[in-house]
Design a protein around this motif. Structure first.
Motif, PDB file in Angstrom:
ATOM      1  N   SER A 114       0.864  -1.186   0.000  1.00 46.58           N
ATOM      2  CA  SER A 114       0.000   0.000   0.000  1.00 46.58           C
ATOM      3  C   SER A 114       0.895   1.230   0.000  1.00 46.58           C
ATOM      4  CB  SER A 114      -0.939   0.004   1.205  1.00 46.58           C
ATOM      5  OG  SER A 114      -0.199  -0.066   2.406  1.00 46.58           O
ATOM      6  N   SER A 115       0.448   2.273  -0.692  1.00 46.89           N
ATOM      7  CA  SER A 115       1.283   3.455  -0.856  1.00 46.89           C
ATOM      8  C   SER A 115       0.580   4.691  -0.316  1.00 46.89           C
ATOM      9  CB  SER A 115       1.639   3.656  -2.328  1.00 46.89           C
ATOM     10  OG  SER A 115       0.468   3.827  -3.103  1.00 46.89           O
ATOM     11  N   SER A 116       1.390   5.598   0.226  1.00 41.19           N
ATOM     12  CA  SER A 116       0.932   6.937   0.574  1.00 41.19           C
ATOM     13  C   SER A 116       1.768   7.908  -0.253  1.00 41.19           C
ATOM     14  CB  SER A 116       1.103   7.192   2.069  1.00 41.19           C
ATOM     15  OG  SER A 116       2.473   7.196   2.409  1.00 41.19           O
ATOM     16  N   SER A 117       1.669   9.195   0.070  1.00 42.64           N
ATOM     17  CA  SER A 117       2.404  10.168  -0.748  1.00 42.64           C
ATOM     18  C   SER A 117       3.909  10.085  -0.533  1.00 42.64           C
ATOM     19  CB  SER A 117       1.907  11.583  -0.441  1.00 42.64           C
ATOM     20  OG  SER A 117       2.125  11.883   0.937  1.00 42.64           O
ATOM     21  N   ASP A 118       4.348   9.562   0.630  1.00 48.17           N
ATOM     22  CA  ASP A 118       5.786   9.565   0.894  1.00 48.17           C
ATOM     23  C   ASP A 118       6.328   8.215   1.355  1.00 48.17           C
ATOM     24  OD1 ASP A 118       4.632   9.430   3.356  1.00 48.17           O
ATOM     25  OD2 ASP A 118       5.841  11.018   4.267  1.00 48.17           O
ATOM     26  N   SER A 119       5.524   7.144   1.235  1.00 52.03           N
ATOM     27  CA  SER A 119       6.007   5.854   1.720  1.00 52.03           C
ATOM     28  C   SER A 119       5.302   4.694   1.024  1.00 52.03           C
ATOM     29  CB  SER A 119       5.818   5.738   3.238  1.00 52.03           C
ATOM     30  OG  SER A 119       4.446   5.691   3.558  1.00 52.03           O
ATOM     31  N   LEU A 120       5.924   3.526   1.116  1.00 55.49           N
ATOM     32  CA  LEU A 120       5.331   2.252   0.705  1.00 55.49           C
ATOM     33  C   LEU A 120       5.285   1.354   1.929  1.00 55.49           C
ATOM     34  CD1 LEU A 120       7.195   1.513  -2.680  1.00 55.49           C
ATOM     35  CD2 LEU A 120       4.880   2.434  -2.401  1.00 55.49           C
ATOM     36  N   LEU A 121       4.160   0.695   2.144  1.00 57.39           N
ATOM     37  CA  LEU A 121       3.993  -0.238   3.249  1.00 57.39           C
ATOM     38  C   LEU A 121       3.902  -1.642   2.654  1.00 57.39           C
ATOM     39  CD1 LEU A 121       3.804  -0.091   6.328  1.00 57.39           C
ATOM     40  CD2 LEU A 121       1.309  -0.150   6.101  1.00 57.39           C
TER      41      LEU A 121
END
Length: 203
Positions: A114-121
């Motif tokens: 899963s991705s956000s604007s500044d990271s990947l989980l």
């Protein structure tokens, strides 16, 4: 007495992947008849040869029996011979083999990203469960998907890995491997997972 006319099995090796081990060898060529094979094993602690559930088998491979398959720390020695009618070849020996040093550790399974604007989980599963005294660590190699870039690293002991400080709306690629660490011993490095690429979100 071994028959001089029956060749010794060649290319004898122990193949081990994620602690599932087997003995394999090249078939012994003969002009007529069916060659059978017998496999024995012994350990470093008890140097007596034992049958390995592979007595007079036609196939050139023998999986380790369940009784010794999970013994990661045992030092193993194996031998195999060819048999045809009443004749037998000499024994072909292989060893020492210790699974926790000599097995091939496969890559972890990537379950989800899963991705956000500044990271990947990144959620992963280990190729094998650790035993007491062992620690699994995950090393993530990630890079921006451009022509010239160097990979950065993240090292975690959790199965949920967060790669942070990324640019928004940018494609990043990664792969993961497991490192199996043991108390007072060297570590076992696993294979890399296949590269995956995911784009970060827009903030």
């Amino acid at each position: 007495e071994p028959s001089l006319h029956l060749p010794v099995p060649k290319d004898v090796e122990i193949y081990s992947y994620n602690f599932h081990s087997l003995l394999r060898w090249s078939p012994v060529p003969v002009e007529r008849g069916l060659v059978l094979y017998t496999v024995h094993y012994k350990t470093g602690a008890f140097p007596e040869w034992h049958e390995m559930n592979c007595t007079r088998i036609p196939q050139p491979r023998c999986p380790f029996p369940a009784a010794i398959q999970g013994r990661r720390r045992w030092t193993m020695f194996l031998r195999v011979r060819a048999e045809l009618a009443r004749g037998t070849s000499a024994w072909a020996h292989v060893g020492p083999f210790v699974a926790e040093r000599n097995t091939i550790l496969g890559p972890p399974k990537v379950n989800s990203v899963s991705s956000s604007s500044d990271s990947l989980l990144i959620s992963v599963s280990p190729p094998v469960p650790p035993e007491p005294g062992e620690t699994l660590r995950y090393r993530v190699f990630y890079w921006q998907n451009t022509t010239s870039t160097t990979a950065k690293e993240l090292r975690e002991s959790q199965t949920l890995l967060q790669v942070g400080n990324l640019k928004e709306s940018t494609l990043y690629c990664f792969n993961v491997r497991v490192e199996l660490e043991r108390d007072f011993d060297e570590q076992l490095l696993g294979q890399l997972s296949a590269p995956e690429c995911h784009r970060t979100a827009i903030s």
